[in-house]
Design an enzyme around this catalytic site. Structure first.
Site, PDB file in Angstrom:
ATOM      1  N   ILE A  33     -33.522 -14.886   3.136  1.00 27.27           N
ATOM      2  CA  ILE A  33     -33.164 -15.524   4.374  1.00 27.27           C
ATOM      3  C   ILE A  33     -34.207 -15.941   5.176  1.00 27.27           C
ATOM      4  O   ILE A  33     -34.486 -16.959   5.997  1.00 27.27           O
ATOM      5  CB  ILE A  33     -32.099 -14.866   5.227  1.00 27.27           C
ATOM      6  CG1 ILE A  33     -31.055 -15.873   6.222  1.00 27.27           C
ATOM      7  CG2 ILE A  33     -32.580 -13.777   5.999  1.00 27.27           C
ATOM      8  CD1 ILE A  33     -29.969 -15.160   6.808  1.00 27.27           C
ATOM      9  N   VAL A  98     -34.079  -2.952   4.237  1.00 29.12           N
ATOM     10  CA  VAL A  98     -32.729  -2.832   3.677  1.00 29.12           C
ATOM     11  C   VAL A  98     -32.852  -1.766   2.441  1.00 29.12           C
ATOM     12  O   VAL A  98     -33.539  -1.828   1.445  1.00 29.12           O
ATOM     13  CB  VAL A  98     -32.186  -3.985   2.889  1.00 29.12           C
ATOM     14  CG1 VAL A  98     -30.891  -3.810   2.469  1.00 29.12           C
ATOM     15  CG2 VAL A  98     -32.325  -5.279   4.154  1.00 29.12           C
ATOM     16  N   HIS A 102     -34.532  -3.828  -4.300  1.00 31.72           N
ATOM     17  CA  HIS A 102     -34.518  -4.752  -4.288  1.00 31.72           C
ATOM     18  C   HIS A 102     -35.995  -5.401  -4.749  1.00 31.72           C
ATOM     19  O   HIS A 102     -36.764  -5.070  -4.095  1.00 31.72           O
ATOM     20  CB  HIS A 102     -34.181  -6.230  -2.998  1.00 31.72           C
ATOM     21  CG  HIS A 102     -34.654  -5.540  -2.031  1.00 31.72           C
ATOM     22  ND1 HIS A 102     -34.260  -4.525  -0.980  1.00 31.72           N
ATOM     23  CD2 HIS A 102     -35.619  -6.138  -1.069  1.00 31.72           C
ATOM     24  CE1 HIS A 102     -35.137  -4.497  -0.102  1.00 31.72           C
ATOM     25  NE2 HIS A 102     -35.889  -5.187   0.038  1.00 31.72           N
TER      26      HIS A 102
HETATM   27  P1  5GP Z   1     -37.571  -5.376   2.681  1.00 31.88           P
HETATM   28  O1  5GP Z   1     -38.077  -5.661   4.037  1.00 31.88           O
HETATM   29  O2  5GP Z   1     -36.396  -4.251   2.782  1.00 31.88           O
HETATM   30  O3  5GP Z   1     -38.375  -5.044   1.432  1.00 31.88           O
HETATM   31  O4  5GP Z   1     -36.612  -6.774   2.283  1.00 31.88           O
HETATM   32  C1  5GP Z   1     -35.262  -7.255   2.926  1.00 31.88           C
HETATM   33  C2  5GP Z   1     -35.386  -8.647   2.816  1.00 31.88           C
HETATM   34  O5  5GP Z   1     -33.923  -8.916   3.155  1.00 31.88           O
HETATM   35  C3  5GP Z   1     -36.349  -9.314   3.828  1.00 31.88           C
HETATM   36  O6  5GP Z   1     -37.306 -10.208   3.302  1.00 31.88           O
HETATM   37  C4  5GP Z   1     -35.358 -10.224   4.606  1.00 31.88           C
HETATM   38  O7  5GP Z   1     -35.724 -11.431   4.911  1.00 31.88           O
HETATM   39  C5  5GP Z   1     -34.016 -10.330   3.707  1.00 31.88           C
HETATM   40  N1  5GP Z   1     -32.835 -10.623   4.321  1.00 31.88           N
HETATM   41  C6  5GP Z   1     -32.229  -9.653   5.467  1.00 31.88           C
HETATM   42  N2  5GP Z   1     -31.073  -9.997   6.021  1.00 31.88           N
HETATM   43  C7  5GP Z   1     -30.690 -11.198   5.116  1.00 31.88           C
HETATM   44  C8  5GP Z   1     -29.700 -11.966   4.875  1.00 31.88           C
HETATM   45  O8  5GP Z   1     -28.375 -11.694   5.719  1.00 31.88           O
HETATM   46  N3  5GP Z   1     -29.462 -12.841   3.674  1.00 31.88           N
HETATM   47  C9  5GP Z   1     -30.583 -12.811   2.715  1.00 31.88           C
HETATM   48  N4  5GP Z   1     -30.414 -13.728   1.726  1.00 31.88           N
HETATM   49  N5  5GP Z   1     -31.746 -12.389   2.898  1.00 31.88           N
HETATM   50  C10 5GP Z   1     -31.833 -11.157   3.964  1.00 31.88           C
END
Ligand code: 5GP
Length: 119
Positions: A33, A98, A102
């Site tokens: 997003i 999150v 991923h």
């Molecule tokens: P992290 O920081 O955990 O490695 O990555 C989490 C990712 O999830 C971030 O890059 C963030 O932009 C993405 N993200 C957070 N909320 C959403 C959402 O509601 N939809 C989508 N498609 N991505 C999200």
């Protein structure tokens, strides 16, 4: 793995919309997003593990499917030749927000270096 649901379970369940770019029986890939590159796609196993270490320990085959899906996304996005980066942020210093493992697939333009915050 804790029991708390993350937002990725809700995306997998189609309770929250996302732009899906690739899907198999066990893996889903959808656009981030808040993209950090022209191509920024997240690849998740449909079953939740907290991070890549937990996934690797529990189901190495599924980790292989996540990596295979990341390669497939690169093909679909046309960035195999130009190059791409696959990143698993793991816990807080790496910026994981999150806690459903991923892979970030980043590319479509020249990527910056990465490492120390602000340095
Ligand atoms: P992290 O920081 O955990 O490695 O990555 C989490 C990712 O999830 C971030 O890059 C963030 O932009 C993405 N993200 C957070 N909320 C959403 C959402 O509601 N939809 C989508 N498609 N991505 C999200």
């Amino acid at each position: 793995m804790s029991d708390a649901e993350t937002l990725f379970e809700r995306i997998i369940a189609r309770e929250i919309p996302a732009e899906v770019v690739y899907e198999t029986e066990r893996v889903l890939a959808f656009r981030d997003i808040n993209p950090q590159a022209k191509t920024h796609v997240l690849v998740v196993p449909k079953v939740r593990y907290r991070n890549v270490a937990e996934l690797a320990a529990a189901d190495a085959g599924l980790l292989g499917e996540v990596i295979g899906a990341a390669e497939k996304v690169a093909e679909l996005e046309g960035i195999v030749e130009s190059g791409y980066r696959v990143v698993f942020n793991t816990e807080s210093d790496a910026g994981q927000t999150v806690f459903h493992v991923h892979a970030h697939v980043l590319g479509g333009e020249q990527l910056g270096f990465f490492g120390r915050y602000g340095g």
